[in-house]
Design a protein around this motif. Structure first.
Motif, short mmCIF file in Angstrom:
data_model
loop_
_atom_site.label_atom_id
_atom_site.label_comp_id
_atom_site.label_asym_id
_atom_site.label_seq_id
_atom_site.Cartn_x
_atom_site.Cartn_y
_atom_site.Cartn_z
N ILE A 81 0.83 -1.20 0.00
CA ILE A 81 0.00 0.00 0.00
C ILE A 81 0.86 1.25 0.00
O ILE A 81 0.58 2.22 -0.72
N ARG A 82 1.94 1.24 0.77
CA ARG A 82 2.81 2.41 0.84
C ARG A 82 3.50 2.67 -0.49
O ARG A 82 3.67 3.82 -0.90
N SER A 83 3.86 1.59 -1.21
CA SER A 83 4.50 1.76 -2.52
C SER A 83 3.54 2.43 -3.51
O SER A 83 3.94 3.32 -4.27
N VAL A 84 2.29 2.00 -3.47
CA VAL A 84 1.28 2.61 -4.35
C VAL A 84 1.07 4.07 -3.97
O VAL A 84 0.99 4.95 -4.84
N GLU A 85 1.01 4.35 -2.68
CA GLU A 85 0.82 5.72 -2.22
C GLU A 85 1.95 6.62 -2.68
O GLU A 85 1.73 7.76 -3.11
N ARG A 86 3.18 6.12 -2.60
CA ARG A 86 4.33 6.92 -3.02
C ARG A 86 4.27 7.22 -4.51
O ARG A 86 4.56 8.34 -4.94
N ALA A 87 3.91 6.21 -5.30
CA ALA A 87 3.81 6.43 -6.75
C ALA A 87 2.75 7.48 -7.07
O ALA A 87 2.97 8.37 -7.90
N LEU A 88 1.61 7.40 -6.38
CA LEU A 88 0.54 8.37 -6.61
C LEU A 88 0.94 9.76 -6.14
O LEU A 88 0.60 10.77 -6.78
N GLU A 89 1.65 9.84 -5.03
CA GLU A 89 2.13 11.14 -4.54
C GLU A 89 3.04 11.79 -5.57
O GLU A 89 2.98 13.01 -5.78
N ILE A 90 3.89 11.01 -6.18
CA ILE A 90 4.80 11.53 -7.21
C ILE A 90 4.02 12.02 -8.42
O ILE A 90 4.24 13.13 -8.92
N ILE A 91 3.08 11.22 -8.89
CA ILE A 91 2.27 11.60 -10.05
C ILE A 91 1.49 12.87 -9.78
O ILE A 91 1.37 13.75 -10.64
N GLU A 92 0.98 13.00 -8.55
CA GLU A 92 0.13 14.14 -8.22
C GLU A 92 0.90 15.44 -8.04
O GLU A 92 0.29 16.50 -7.87
N THR A 93 2.23 15.40 -8.08
CA THR A 93 2.99 16.66 -8.03
C THR A 93 2.94 17.40 -9.36
O THR A 93 3.30 18.58 -9.44
N PHE A 94 2.50 16.70 -10.42
CA PHE A 94 2.39 17.33 -11.74
C PHE A 94 1.00 17.92 -11.92
O PHE A 94 0.02 17.44 -11.35
N SER A 95 0.93 18.97 -12.72
CA SER A 95 -0.34 19.63 -12.99
C SER A 95 -0.24 20.35 -14.32
O SER A 95 0.80 20.33 -14.98
N ASN A 96 -1.33 21.01 -14.73
CA ASN A 96 -1.29 21.78 -15.97
C ASN A 96 -0.26 22.90 -15.90
O ASN A 96 0.34 23.28 -16.92
N ARG A 97 -0.03 23.41 -14.71
CA ARG A 97 0.93 24.50 -14.56
C ARG A 97 2.35 24.00 -14.29
O ARG A 97 3.32 24.71 -14.52
N VAL A 98 2.45 22.79 -13.78
CA VAL A 98 3.77 22.19 -13.50
C VAL A 98 3.84 20.89 -14.29
O VAL A 98 3.47 19.83 -13.81
N ARG A 99 4.32 20.99 -15.52
CA ARG A 99 4.32 19.82 -16.40
C ARG A 99 5.66 19.10 -16.44
O ARG A 99 5.73 17.96 -16.89
N GLU A 100 6.72 19.76 -15.99
CA GLU A 100 8.05 19.15 -15.98
C GLU A 100 8.75 19.49 -14.66
O GLU A 100 8.64 20.63 -14.18
N GLN A 101 9.48 18.53 -14.10
CA GLN A 101 10.16 18.73 -12.82
C GLN A 101 11.44 17.93 -12.75
O GLN A 101 11.61 16.94 -13.46
N THR A 102 12.31 18.34 -11.82
CA THR A 102 13.50 17.57 -11.50
C THR A 102 13.17 16.59 -10.37
O THR A 102 12.14 16.72 -9.70
N LEU A 103 14.06 15.64 -10.14
CA LEU A 103 13.87 14.72 -9.01
C LEU A 103 13.86 15.47 -7.68
O LEU A 103 13.09 15.15 -6.78
N VAL A 104 14.73 16.49 -7.58
CA VAL A 104 14.80 17.27 -6.34
C VAL A 104 13.48 17.98 -6.07
O VAL A 104 12.98 18.01 -4.94
#
Length: 269
Positions: A18-41
């Motif tokens: 469950i925690r692995s899935v949550e982490r993946a979703l948390e990462i995906i949800e950092t993107f938005s229409n206004r933030v389409r590209e990001q660094t790992l940091v």
């Protein structure tokens, strides 16, 4: 149960999964229409996860096609797997829902094949195909991909992409007919003309005898969202009055869809 065998998992295993899935979703949800590209940091800062954890999860998401990395900038962005996972996703895609009624009217008005495509990893990807009742036989199917330089619709999309997308093209172009543009300098002049005039035209580049007009769709950020095109046989374009009618129809349709996507400027059309 699998193959008649009861599979038992410990509470600890369930918790880790469950925690692995949550982490993946948390990462995906950092993107938005206004933030389409990001660094790992940047992703690590937003999620509060350790950089090593973010890196491991991002690599997994990339393998599955949910994230992709720009080769030049190194930035990460959502992948087209979100669109590819099924027809329901495509049909539910906001752009498709908003554009389809306009495209249906365009098809009825012009009696042409009508398509809408988006940019995807160096190619144009068809999201909508409305075939003319004339059965011309050279339509682009939903899900079909074409090189970003070949034909009016693909080249229209290329013209409104960042310059680095043009620079990343190979020096060797695939040709579909003897008329397909196959030289970088000719392509560069063509996309410059598209930017000036606001539409693209091709004759016999993908199939001999087929003529196409294409126009851009923009979103509320004044960025290219997609391209639309009408395609028909060359004898449908026999005089200037006909050509002007088709050009006006597709430009007006692109403008109407752009407005529905939140675009408010009028200068492009």
């Amino acid at each position: 149960m699998k193959g008649g065998t009861i599979i038992r998992t410990s509470a600890e295993d369930n918790k880790k999964g469950i925690r692995s899935v949550e982490r993946a979703l948390e990462i995906i949800e950092t993107f938005s229409n206004r933030v389409r590209e990001q660094t790992l940091v940047q992703i690590a800062q937003k999620t509060g996860l350790p950089l090593t954890t973010v890196h491991r999860n991002v690599q997994t998401l990339m393998k599955k096609g949910y994230l992709e990395q720009d080769e030049r900038s190194g930035l990460y962005r959502p992948g087209m797997q979100f669109v590819r996972i099924g027809g329901m996703i495509i049909q539910g895609f906001d752009l498709v829902q908003k554009a389809t009624p306009h495209l249906q009217r365009l098809a009825k008005m012009t009696e042409m094949n009508v398509n809408m495509s988006v940019y995807d990893n160096g190619e144009s990807l068809c999201l909508v195909n409305i075939e003319s009742f004339h059965n011309f036989g050279f339509e682009i199917k939903v899900g079909q991909r074409l090189p970003i330089y070949a034909g009016a619709l693909s080249r229209l999309i290329l013209a409104y992409l960042p310059e680095r997308e043009f620079e990343s093209l190979s020096d060797t172009f695939q040709t579909f007919t003897p008329i397909t543009i196959s030289q970088r300098e000719e392509l560069k002049k063509n996309i410059e003309s598209i930017r000036i005039h606001g539409y693209a035209k091709s004759e016999g580049e993908l199939q001999l005898g087929a003529v196409a007009y294409a126009a851009p769709i923009f979103n509320y950020e004044d960025k290219l969202e997609a391209g639309i095109a009408i395609t028909g046989p060359e004898h449908f374009y026999t005089n200037k009055e006909k050509r002007d009618f088709y050009k006006k129809a597709i430009l007006q349709t692109a403008s109407d869809i752009s407005k529905d996507m939140g675009y408010r400027k009028e200068s492009r059309f």
